[in-house]
Structures are given as structure tokens and as C-alpha cells.
Design an enzyme around this catalytic site. Structure first.
Site, mmCIF file in Angstrom:
data_model
loop_
_atom_site.group_PDB
_atom_site.id
_atom_site.type_symbol
_atom_site.label_atom_id
_atom_site.label_comp_id
_atom_site.label_asym_id
_atom_site.label_seq_id
_atom_site.Cartn_x
_atom_site.Cartn_y
_atom_site.Cartn_z
ATOM 1 N N GLU A 22 51.710 -7.254 10.259
ATOM 2 C CA GLU A 22 50.430 -7.645 9.666
ATOM 3 C C GLU A 22 50.478 -7.426 8.154
ATOM 4 O O GLU A 22 50.931 -6.378 7.685
ATOM 5 C CB GLU A 22 49.334 -6.763 10.273
ATOM 6 C CG GLU A 22 47.945 -7.147 9.860
ATOM 7 C CD GLU A 22 46.905 -6.192 10.421
ATOM 8 O OE1 GLU A 22 47.129 -4.965 10.371
ATOM 9 O OE2 GLU A 22 45.871 -6.682 10.896
ATOM 10 N N CYS A 53 41.032 -8.193 10.737
ATOM 11 C CA CYS A 53 41.985 -7.975 11.830
ATOM 12 C C CYS A 53 42.300 -9.282 12.537
ATOM 13 O O CYS A 53 43.384 -9.449 13.082
ATOM 14 C CB CYS A 53 41.419 -6.960 12.804
ATOM 15 S SG CYS A 53 39.787 -7.394 13.402
ATOM 16 N N GLU A 86 40.952 -0.258 18.333
ATOM 17 C CA GLU A 86 40.822 -1.640 17.852
ATOM 18 C C GLU A 86 41.784 -1.787 16.682
ATOM 19 O O GLU A 86 41.498 -1.303 15.582
ATOM 20 C CB GLU A 86 39.376 -1.899 17.380
ATOM 21 C CG GLU A 86 38.362 -1.979 18.486
ATOM 22 C CD GLU A 86 38.556 -3.190 19.375
ATOM 23 O OE1 GLU A 86 39.052 -4.228 18.894
ATOM 24 O OE2 GLU A 86 38.228 -3.094 20.555
ATOM 25 N N LYS A 121 33.788 9.117 10.561
ATOM 26 C CA LYS A 121 34.618 9.258 9.363
ATOM 27 C C LYS A 121 34.910 7.856 8.837
ATOM 28 O O LYS A 121 35.747 7.132 9.378
ATOM 29 C CB LYS A 121 35.923 9.995 9.641
ATOM 30 C CG LYS A 121 36.545 10.445 8.305
ATOM 31 C CD LYS A 121 38.025 10.557 8.311
ATOM 32 C CE LYS A 121 38.763 9.268 8.239
ATOM 33 N NZ LYS A 121 38.610 8.485 6.985
HETATM 34 P P1 NAD Z 1 44.153 2.500 8.465
HETATM 35 O O1 NAD Z 1 44.690 2.577 9.841
HETATM 36 O O2 NAD Z 1 45.028 2.891 7.347
HETATM 37 O O3 NAD Z 1 42.866 3.452 8.341
HETATM 38 C C1 NAD Z 1 41.746 3.305 9.176
HETATM 39 C C2 NAD Z 1 40.997 4.612 9.222
HETATM 40 O O4 NAD Z 1 41.793 5.606 9.863
HETATM 41 C C3 NAD Z 1 40.644 5.201 7.874
HETATM 42 O O5 NAD Z 1 39.374 5.802 7.990
HETATM 43 C C4 NAD Z 1 41.735 6.237 7.642
HETATM 44 O O6 NAD Z 1 41.336 7.280 6.799
HETATM 45 C C5 NAD Z 1 41.978 6.736 9.039
HETATM 46 N N1 NAD Z 1 43.334 7.190 9.327
HETATM 47 C C6 NAD Z 1 44.499 6.658 8.881
HETATM 48 N N2 NAD Z 1 45.549 7.302 9.455
HETATM 49 C C7 NAD Z 1 45.028 8.224 10.300
HETATM 50 C C8 NAD Z 1 45.596 9.203 11.174
HETATM 51 N N3 NAD Z 1 46.920 9.326 11.320
HETATM 52 N N4 NAD Z 1 44.766 9.997 11.879
HETATM 53 C C9 NAD Z 1 43.435 9.868 11.771
HETATM 54 N N5 NAD Z 1 42.825 8.980 10.941
HETATM 55 C C10 NAD Z 1 43.621 8.167 10.222
HETATM 56 O O7 NAD Z 1 43.570 1.038 8.299
HETATM 57 P P2 NAD Z 1 42.898 0.363 7.015
HETATM 58 O O8 NAD Z 1 43.961 0.058 6.026
HETATM 59 O O9 NAD Z 1 41.725 1.150 6.576
HETATM 60 O O10 NAD Z 1 42.341 -1.010 7.671
HETATM 61 C C11 NAD Z 1 43.117 -2.102 7.917
HETATM 62 C C12 NAD Z 1 43.571 -2.149 9.376
HETATM 63 O O11 NAD Z 1 42.461 -2.150 10.258
HETATM 64 C C13 NAD Z 1 44.320 -3.436 9.679
HETATM 65 O O12 NAD Z 1 45.468 -3.127 10.441
HETATM 66 C C14 NAD Z 1 43.336 -4.236 10.520
HETATM 67 O O13 NAD Z 1 43.907 -5.180 11.366
HETATM 68 C C15 NAD Z 1 42.632 -3.158 11.263
HETATM 69 N N6 NAD Z 1 41.332 -3.625 11.781
HETATM 70 C C16 NAD Z 1 41.173 -3.833 13.135
HETATM 71 C C17 NAD Z 1 39.960 -4.320 13.633
HETATM 72 C C18 NAD Z 1 39.741 -4.578 15.099
HETATM 73 O O14 NAD Z 1 38.585 -4.665 15.521
HETATM 74 N N7 NAD Z 1 40.771 -4.738 15.911
HETATM 75 C C19 NAD Z 1 38.918 -4.593 12.744
HETATM 76 C C20 NAD Z 1 39.126 -4.379 11.383
HETATM 77 C C21 NAD Z 1 40.332 -3.890 10.915
#
Ligand code: NAD
Length: 498
Positions: free
Chosen positions: A390, A289, A255, A181
Site C-alpha cells: 500500500e 484505505c 480495519e 487514542k
Molecule cells: P498506522 O498504523 O501507522 O497508525 C494508526 C494508529 O495506530 C495511530 O493512532 C498510531 O499512533 C497507532 N499505532 C501505530 N503503531 C502502533 C502499535 N504498534 N501499537 C499500537 N498503536 C499503534 O496508520 P496511519 O498511517 O495512521 O494510517 C494509514 C493506514 O490506515 C493505512 O494503511 C490505511 O489503509 C489504514 N486505514 C484503514 C481503514 C479501514 O477501515 N480498513 C480506514 C482508514 C485507514
């Protein structure tokens, strides 16, 4: 896979090699953040859509994928890497049109993932069990390391292809099948990846793509046939997913986000440290991230380094992410732009001083774009939210420190633990800090380095488990212990021996 409906390109889900419409007829639109214009629509998947994808992944697992030898599976992963590299430009254009990140960065990521697929493809036939020496000599005990089953992969928008492959490559090398997804912000390139997998010879159903937002993600997490979730995203979503998956005892690799410190000691090369701090926070418009969002600079260098950081930040060229001379693109969404603005305003309310940026930026010809100035603040109190939460934008908090003890305490004073940078020429100090800093990655005199064969993941609230490196494959295997009695001696506790 796609058809033009009026002006918007319409995508269906991708399941067992087929394009499927939304079961409930629900679609959502995607906006290009550089222009503010809608350009495509995707399925807002519900439980029925997700169920179809999970069933396809289960069939592939017990069918063609499960029947392949690990060596052959590995070769197919490598071939997939070749195909993705050939299409890197196309994939990068789709991503840039959805997340506004620089075309050059997205292209470099689409090119480099072949290294991940070579590496994990190579590891596929190196997954071995062991023979365990048991007290009773006539018993042969050995372990089998088996795939877990269907893995639900949920990724964010900032590096769609890179993060998808970081999750899928080890999971597939271990023999699992995938329901992916992608983020609702960047759904388009996932379809290219799935299509290219099949072109490389990976059987249909091994990778299935369902689009949608939180509800689609929740349906995947809740599906009883999904054995494990591999999630990359925010810590808030990670906590919610871990709780849901935990309720049905499914495993998770998480992650999550970071608030990574970049520490500049008095004996550092100032040129290198300035370049490292700058790229740590402003590359990718801070939307990574591993962004080094807190800089701690020794008091003896503080004024000099901060002045240079401000000069360099003000010289960063914002603009069209498709142009080769652009250094920073827009925020990926209107919500992210608003978050940048709100968090800076809150920091200022709490006594912080803006040294550079802090406002929405105007780019000529792209007036509707979500551009935000590279921002540097100082005089932040330790409890200011900007020091703990963040932003995921180009916002740097700078603070001076007196000595090593103080800066270790400051750097570790966060719920996160993804990465940390240390700038020093003192070798002993560098390795002392490497031990004392609570983070999954420590960079000494460098920043943002990453490789397929070096483990990556978070300490504390930055995550659970590792991607990259041999450790990543372990996340997607379960171990079976096989006991075989080789002697004919009867071992019946209910038969009395006389
Ligand atoms: P997000 O958590 O809002 O969404 C990430 C994904 O999860 C999306 O596909 C979203 O649709 C889905 N999602 C959101 N809430 C959910 C839930 N309750 N249940 C199931 N799925 C859900 O994050 P974002 O805004 O898309 O990305 C930014 C974040 O990602 C930042 O916090 C960043 O640090 C993190 N990130 C971490 C890494 C790593 O490797 N540690 C790498 C890149 C980004």
C-alpha cells in the site's frame, strides 16, 4: 481543554470529563502539512496517563453508563450525532489543519456521522438474546448478550472523526465504554467529539481521550483492563497489535490497509469507468484505505482509457485544502510524501514507466507544503512492490488484461482484500466477479460507496471483523448462556435411586 502557550495551542488528555496534563510532562507538536508549520501540542501519553483513562472508563461502565437502559443509551448516541453535525465546520477545520485533507471532505464526514449514530443508537435496544430448546424439557436455557467492558479505540489520521465514530458507535450501542487514542497526526478533533458527547448527555468517563504515538497505543493494548481493541490503521501496526493483544487473550477488530483493484471490462461505460477509477485513487490524495490503486483495463480499451486517465489526472487542481476550488490537498505528513516518492522511484527501478506525475508538486504560496502530483504508472511487473504494498498516496498502477480468468487471478494476487471495483454492463459477469474476487466490499459500476447499515471490513490481510451494519454490534458483545432447572426432581448422581 486548551490554553495558549507561546504560539502553540496546548491540549491535555480528556479523562472523566476533565483535562489532565501529561503525567510525565511529555508533549509532542503537530504540524500543518499545507504550511509545514507547527501549531499545537499534545500529551505524549505513557502507561500512567492510559491507566487513568482506563480507570475512568471502568467507573463509567459500572456506574452511570451501565445503569442506563439500552433505549436511553441509544437516544444519547443520536443526540451526540446532532451535536457533532452542528459543529461540523469547526471539526473539519481542526482536521484539515492536521492532515491537509480538503475542508469540504472533512466537513462532509463530520456531517454524515450522525447517520451512524442514529443507526447504532437505534440498534442499542434491539440487541436480544434467545431461548434455546434443550433436550431436557424442564430446563429453561437462554442467552444474555452483554457488553465486553472497556474498548480501546485506535484510529489513523486520514478520516479521524469518521473512523472514530465507525468504531465507537457500535461499541457504545452494545454498552461498552471507550478509551480513544487518535492518531498523533490528527489529535485535535477527538477532544471536540468527547466534549460534544457530554454536551449531548453522555456521562463523563464513557469516552476518554489519550493522545500520543505508538507507545501510547501499546500502553492501551497492553492494559489488562481493556477488554477489546478496535484498531484502524496499517497492516504492519495491526499485526503488532494483534500479537500483543493475543499475548493476554484480548480480542481485536482490525480495519487495515488495501491494494484494491478496479477492473474495467470491454463492455463497460467508459465515461463512468474513467470517473470511477480516477476518484477511486485520486480522491483524498489516495489517502484512503479503499483507494483503487491497481487498475486492470481490458486490452481493447487500454490505450483509450489510459489516455483519458492521464489527461484527467494532469488537470487535477492541487492547492490549499481550505479553498473550495481545490481538488487535491497535500500528503498528510513529510513521511507520507517521502513514501510516495520512494515507492515510485523503486517501481521505476523495477522497470515501470511513469505516464503522469511522480514528483513533489509546488503550489504557489505554499512552497513548504507536502504536495505530490497525481501519478500513473504502467509496465509494472507482477512482483513489483508497487503491485503489492500500500502506498497510501495518489499513485495508480495500470495494467491491461485479456480475459476474465486472467484478471481474476491478477486482482486476487495480493495479500490484501479490502475492496474491488468491477466496471461492466454484463450482469452475469458482474455477479460472477462479485463471488470470485477476494475482498470484503465489491463495487459494481460504482466505487467508494459506503453506508452505516452495510457491513465493511477486510478479507485476508485487510482485517478481522466488521464495522458498519448489524455485524458491527456483535463485535462488542459477549454471550452468556443461562441454565435454569424448573422441575423439583432431585438430580443427584450420588444418590442411588431404588
Ligand atoms: P498506522 O498504523 O501507522 O497508525 C494508526 C494508529 O495506530 C495511530 O493512532 C498510531 O499512533 C497507532 N499505532 C501505530 N503503531 C502502533 C502499535 N504498534 N501499537 C499500537 N498503536 C499503534 O496508520 P496511519 O498511517 O495512521 O494510517 C494509514 C493506514 O490506515 C493505512 O494503511 C490505511 O489503509 C489504514 N486505514 C484503514 C481503514 C479501514 O477501515 N480498513 C480506514 C482508514 C485507514
Amino acid at each position: 481543554m486548551q490554553a495558549n502557550t507561546q504560539k502553540l495551542v496546548a491540549y491535555g488528555n480528556y479523562v472523566a470529563g476533565q483535562t489532565l496534563p501529561s503525567a510525565a510532562g511529555q508533549m509532542f507538536a503537530s504540524v500543518n502539512p499545507a504550511t509545514g508549520q507547527k501549531w499545537a501540542q499534545f500529551v505524549e501519553s505513557g502507561t500512567d496517563d492510559v491507566d487513568a483513562a482506563v480507570q475512568a472508563a471502568r467507573s463509567a461502565l459500572s456506574g452511570p453508563w451501565g445503569a442506563l437502559s439500552p433505549t436511553r443509551r441509544g437516544r444519547l448516541l443520536m443526540a451526540w450525532g446532532e451535536k457533532i453535525a452542528e459543529e461540523a465546520e469547526n471539526i473539519a477545520r481542526l482536521e484539515s489543519a492536521q492532515n491537509g485533507k480538503l475542508l469540504a471532505e472533512m466537513k462532509a464526514q463530520a456531517n454524515v456521522v450522525k447517520e451512524w449514530l442514529y443507526y447504532f443508537g437505534g440498534l442499542a435496544d434491539k440487541v436480544e438474546g434467545r431461548v434455546v430448546p434443550i433436550e431436557r424439557q424442564s430446563v429453561l436455557n437462554y442467552t444474555l448478550r452483554e457488553p465486553i467492558g472497556v474498548v480501546g479505540v485506535i484510529v489513523p489520521w486520514n478520516s479521524p472523526t469518521f473512523l472514530t465514530i465507525m468504531s465507537c458507535a457500535p461499541a457504545m450501542a452494545a454498552g461498552n465504554t471507550i478509551v480513544l487514542k487518535p492518531s498523533e497526526v490528527t489529535s485535535a478533533s477527538a477532544f471536540e467529539l468527547a466534549r460534544l458527547a457530554e454536551l449531548a448527555g453522555i456521562p463523563p468517563g464513557v469516552i476518554n481521550v489519550v493522545t500520543g504515538g505508538r507507545a501510547a497505543g501499546e500502553a492501551l493494548v497492553d492494559h489488562e483492563r481493556v477488554a477489546k481493541i478496535c484498531f484502524t490503521g496499517s497492516d504492519a501496526a495491526g499485526r503488532a497489535i494483534a500479537a500483543r493483544a493475543g499475548a493476554r487473550l484480548a480480542g481485536c477488530t482490525l480495519e487495515l490497509g488495501g491494494k484494491s483493484p478496479n477492473i474495467v471490462f470491454q463492455d463497460a461505460s467508459v465515461d463512468n469507468a474513467v470517473a470511477g477509477v480516477l476518484s477511486g485513487i485520486f480522491a483524498a490524495a489516495g489517502q484512503t484505505c479503499i483507494a483503487g490503486s491497481r487498475a486492470y483495463i481490458h486490452e481493447s480499451l487500454y490505450d483509450q482509457v489510459v489516455e483519458r486517465l492521464v489527461q484527467r489526472a494532469q488537470a487535477i487542481k492541487l492547492g490549499d485544502p481550505l479553498r473550495a476550488d481545490t481538488q487535491m490537498g497535500p500528503a498528510a505528513t513529510a513521511a507520507q510524501l517521502q513514501k510516495n516518492l520512494t515507492m515510485v522511484a523503486r517501481a521505476v527501478d523495477g522497470g515501470a514507466e511513469v505516464l503522469s506525475g511522480g514528483k513533489r508538486a509546488q503550489v504557489s504560496g505554499m512552497e513548504q507544503g507536502y504536495f505530490f502530483e497525481p501519478t500513473i504508472l504502467h509496465r509494472l511487473k507482477a512482483d513489483n512492490p508497487l503491485m503489492h504494498e500500500e502506498v497510501f498516496g495518489p499513485v495508480l498502477a495500470v495494467t491491461s488484461f485479456r480475459d476474465e480468468e486472467e484478471v481474476v487471478a491478477l486482482a486476487n494476487n495480493t495479500q490484501f482484500g479490502l475492496a474491488a471495483g468491477v466496471w461492466t454492463r454484463d450482469l452475469s459477469r458482474a455477479h460472477r466477479l462479485a463471488k470470485r474476487l477476494q475482498a470484503g466490499t465489491i463495487w459494481i459500476n460504482t466505487y467508494r460507496a459506503m453506508a452505516c447499515n452495510s457491513p465493511f471490513g477486510g478479507y485476508k490481510s485487510s482485517g478481522i471483523g466488521r464495522v458498519n451494519g448489524i455485524e458491527a454490534v456483535d463485535q462488542f458483545l459477549q454471550t452468556k448462556s443461562v441454565w435454569c432447572e424448573t422441575s423439583d426432581e432431585i438430580q443427584d448422581p450420588f444418590v442411588l435411586k431404588v
